[in-house]
Design a protein around this motif. Structure first.
Motif, PDB file in Angstrom:
ATOM      1  N   PHE A 223       0.686  -1.232   0.138  1.00 28.62           N
ATOM      2  CA  PHE A 223      -0.033   0.042  -0.011  1.00 28.62           C
ATOM      3  C   PHE A 223       0.846   1.227   0.030  1.00 28.62           C
ATOM      4  O   PHE A 223       0.512   2.335   0.636  1.00 28.62           O
ATOM      5  CB  PHE A 223      -0.957   0.133   1.284  1.00 28.62           C
ATOM      6  CG  PHE A 223      -0.274  -0.675   2.302  1.00 28.62           C
ATOM      7  CD1 PHE A 223       0.720   0.101   3.379  1.00 28.62           C
ATOM      8  CD2 PHE A 223      -0.386  -1.967   2.728  1.00 28.62           C
ATOM      9  CE1 PHE A 223       1.162  -0.302   4.268  1.00 28.62           C
ATOM     10  CE2 PHE A 223      -0.028  -2.470   3.919  1.00 28.62           C
ATOM     11  CZ  PHE A 223       0.970  -1.674   4.632  1.00 28.62           C
ATOM     12  N   CYS A 224       2.140   1.137  -0.603  1.00 26.82           N
ATOM     13  CA  CYS A 224       3.072   2.430  -0.604  1.00 26.82           C
ATOM     14  C   CYS A 224       2.292   3.551  -1.132  1.00 26.82           C
ATOM     15  O   CYS A 224       2.752   4.615  -0.671  1.00 26.82           O
ATOM     16  CB  CYS A 224       4.252   1.627  -1.256  1.00 26.82           C
ATOM     17  SG  CYS A 224       4.923   0.273  -0.715  1.00 26.82           S
ATOM     18  N   CYS A 227       1.112   5.489   1.641  1.00 26.61           N
ATOM     19  CA  CYS A 227       1.806   5.413   2.791  1.00 26.61           C
ATOM     20  C   CYS A 227       2.506   7.013   2.937  1.00 26.61           C
ATOM     21  O   CYS A 227       3.047   7.448   2.036  1.00 26.61           O
ATOM     22  CB  CYS A 227       3.314   4.643   2.543  1.00 26.61           C
ATOM     23  SG  CYS A 227       4.265   4.736   4.047  1.00 26.61           S
ATOM     24  N   ARG A 231       9.461   7.494   9.997  1.00 29.45           N
ATOM     25  CA  ARG A 231      10.058   6.897  11.273  1.00 29.45           C
ATOM     26  C   ARG A 231      11.122   7.581  11.812  1.00 29.45           C
ATOM     27  O   ARG A 231      12.051   8.001  10.859  1.00 29.45           O
ATOM     28  CB  ARG A 231      10.037   5.580  11.135  1.00 29.45           C
ATOM     29  CG  ARG A 231       8.996   4.828  10.927  1.00 29.45           C
ATOM     30  CD  ARG A 231       9.233   3.310  10.467  1.00 29.45           C
ATOM     31  NE  ARG A 231       7.929   2.477  10.291  1.00 29.45           N
ATOM     32  CZ  ARG A 231       7.164   2.464   9.284  1.00 29.45           C
ATOM     33  NH1 ARG A 231       7.299   3.042   8.349  1.00 29.45           N
ATOM     34  NH2 ARG A 231       6.042   1.693   9.384  1.00 29.45           N
ATOM     35  N   CYS A 241      10.961   5.272   4.560  1.00 30.17           N
ATOM     36  CA  CYS A 241      10.310   4.200   4.108  1.00 30.17           C
ATOM     37  C   CYS A 241      11.081   2.953   5.204  1.00 30.17           C
ATOM     38  O   CYS A 241      12.531   3.010   5.205  1.00 30.17           O
ATOM     39  CB  CYS A 241      10.614   3.760   2.596  1.00 30.17           C
ATOM     40  SG  CYS A 241      10.054   2.321   2.225  1.00 30.17           S
ATOM     41  N   LEU A 242      10.262   2.126   5.641  1.00 29.83           N
ATOM     42  CA  LEU A 242      10.906   0.723   6.361  1.00 29.83           C
ATOM     43  C   LEU A 242      12.171   0.355   5.650  1.00 29.83           C
ATOM     44  O   LEU A 242      13.109  -0.077   6.346  1.00 29.83           O
ATOM     45  CB  LEU A 242       9.924  -0.170   6.422  1.00 29.83           C
ATOM     46  CG  LEU A 242       9.071  -0.205   7.949  1.00 29.83           C
ATOM     47  CD1 LEU A 242       8.241  -1.351   7.949  1.00 29.83           C
ATOM     48  CD2 LEU A 242      10.034  -0.273   9.036  1.00 29.83           C
ATOM     49  N   PHE A 243      11.954  -0.017   4.250  1.00 26.54           N
ATOM     50  CA  PHE A 243      12.962  -0.614   3.407  1.00 26.54           C
ATOM     51  C   PHE A 243      13.799   0.254   2.822  1.00 26.54           C
ATOM     52  O   PHE A 243      14.628  -0.262   2.079  1.00 26.54           O
ATOM     53  CB  PHE A 243      12.334  -1.474   2.434  1.00 26.54           C
ATOM     54  CG  PHE A 243      11.366  -2.622   3.340  1.00 26.54           C
ATOM     55  CD1 PHE A 243      12.055  -3.843   3.904  1.00 26.54           C
ATOM     56  CD2 PHE A 243      10.047  -2.449   3.638  1.00 26.54           C
ATOM     57  CE1 PHE A 243      11.343  -4.836   4.588  1.00 26.54           C
ATOM     58  CE2 PHE A 243       9.391  -3.402   4.426  1.00 26.54           C
ATOM     59  CZ  PHE A 243      10.202  -4.404   4.788  1.00 26.54           C
ATOM     60  N   HIS A 277       8.273  -0.250  -2.027  1.00 27.29           N
ATOM     61  CA  HIS A 277       9.347  -1.350  -1.507  1.00 27.29           C
ATOM     62  C   HIS A 277       9.497  -2.358  -2.725  1.00 27.29           C
ATOM     63  O   HIS A 277       8.673  -2.388  -3.499  1.00 27.29           O
ATOM     64  CB  HIS A 277       9.119  -2.014  -0.377  1.00 27.29           C
ATOM     65  CG  HIS A 277       7.967  -2.886  -0.278  1.00 27.29           C
ATOM     66  ND1 HIS A 277       7.998  -3.913  -1.039  1.00 27.29           N
ATOM     67  CD2 HIS A 277       6.715  -2.796   0.322  1.00 27.29           C
ATOM     68  CE1 HIS A 277       6.897  -4.754  -0.525  1.00 27.29           C
ATOM     69  NE2 HIS A 277       6.127  -4.147  -0.016  1.00 27.29           N
TER      70      HIS A 277
END
Ligand code: SF4
Length: 296
Positions: A223-224, A227, A231, A241-243, A277
């Motif tokens: 669902f980027c 998003c 963070r 982005c987490l990744f 991602h």
């Protein structure tokens, strides 16, 4: 939590509450409407309640949410409510004491359930996040779904994601569709209309139930495109982005109290947020990271 524990860092390297508040007071006027305080485990940090009280008083901040493992929640729920926290996200991957202890490396389920019960009593809406893992807790999906019949909880199953160097991660993933299919074998599910500040979950309700069941599908249906999260770690590093492998260090700006430079770097961070991602692409890789350092 990594098997070999977490490496310790110097007290001086961790952002102080004053620095975190400066950051929050800078980002909210720039358009950030929701702040989620995560961890590690935020409730173990000394002085967390007065910090949250100050955070909740920032004008224009629409939502203040806390993610917790709920182990300390029973004794703190009332203070958190009084501090102005509006919602809790509770990480809970098993309803079986032995399985819970194994997943959490020694956690006590009874403390968590007591914490959830107390939070409900003081008025918190409760969201429970369950990381769905094949062979670990997939036999408990129906138990979680059943919990929503008599409790007004929002239970969201999250697809397992590769964060550490785990080459066999795909064998652990159970897709959101498969999770729903397993639940539907016993309970019919009706879709729930999404709220304005809803997160990435697709929610459903067992007819007549007080709570909801949802799935968050970062792997099978990313669902980027929707998003809007950034963070910030306790060390002041930002992941947009987490990744993403690139991190931005806010500490120099925060320590210098340089608000214009802070605003400039924050604008850059948001502008350069990746489109999506590539975790399922075998040709690409990302640096391993620990969710216990990045938060949910
Ligand atoms: S953009 Fe990054 S952080 Fe956002 S949903 Fe996609 S992978 Fe997750």
């Amino acid at each position: 939590m990594p098997e070999d524990g977490v490496s310790k860092v110097c007290h001086h390297d961790i952002l102080s509450y004053e620095e975190l508040l400066l950051l929050a007071r800078t980002v909210v006027p720039l358009g950030i409407e929701k702040i989620r305080v995560t961890g590690g485990e935020p409730l173990v940090r000394s002085g967390i309640v007065p910090f949250l009280t100050e955070l909740s008083q920032i004008p224009q901040l629409r939502q203040l949410v806390l993610t917790t493992n709920a182990s300390l929640l029973e004794g703190m729920a009332a203070d958190l409510w009084d501090a102005g926290v509006q919602r809790l996200n509770i990480s809970l991957d098993s309803l079986c004491p032995e399985n819970f202890s194994s997943i959490t490396r020694g956690g006590e389920l009874s403390k968590v359930l007591a914490g959830i019960g107390r939070a409900e009593e003081v008025g918190f809406p409760i969201k429970i996040n369950v990381v769905a893992m094949r062979g670990v807790n997939d036999h408990e999906f129906l138990d979680f779904a059943a919990l929503t019949i008599n409790k007004p909880y929002s239970i969201r199953f999250i697809e397992y994601m590769p964060t550490q160097k785990d080459t066999s991660w795909e064998s652990r993933v159970i897709s959101g569709e498969d999770i729903l299919a397993r639940i539907v074998e016993k309970y019919p599910l009706q879709p729930v209309v999404r709220g304005e500040m809803a997160g990435p979950s697709r929610d459903f309700k067992i007819p007549g139930a007080l709570g909801t069941v949802g799935v968050i599908t970062p792997v099978s249906g990313h669902f980027c495109q929707d998003c809007n999260r950034i963070r910030v770690t306790s060390l002041g590093m930002v992941k947009n982005c987490l990744f993403a492998d690139t991190e931005f260090d806010l500490k120099p700006y925060l320590r210098a109290g340089d608000v214009p430079a802070l605003q400039e770097i924050l604008n850059k961070i948001v502008t350069e947020k990746p489109g999506k991602h590539l975790i399922s692409n075998k040709e690409t890789s990302h640096q391993p990271f620990s969710m216990s350092k990045v938060g949910g």
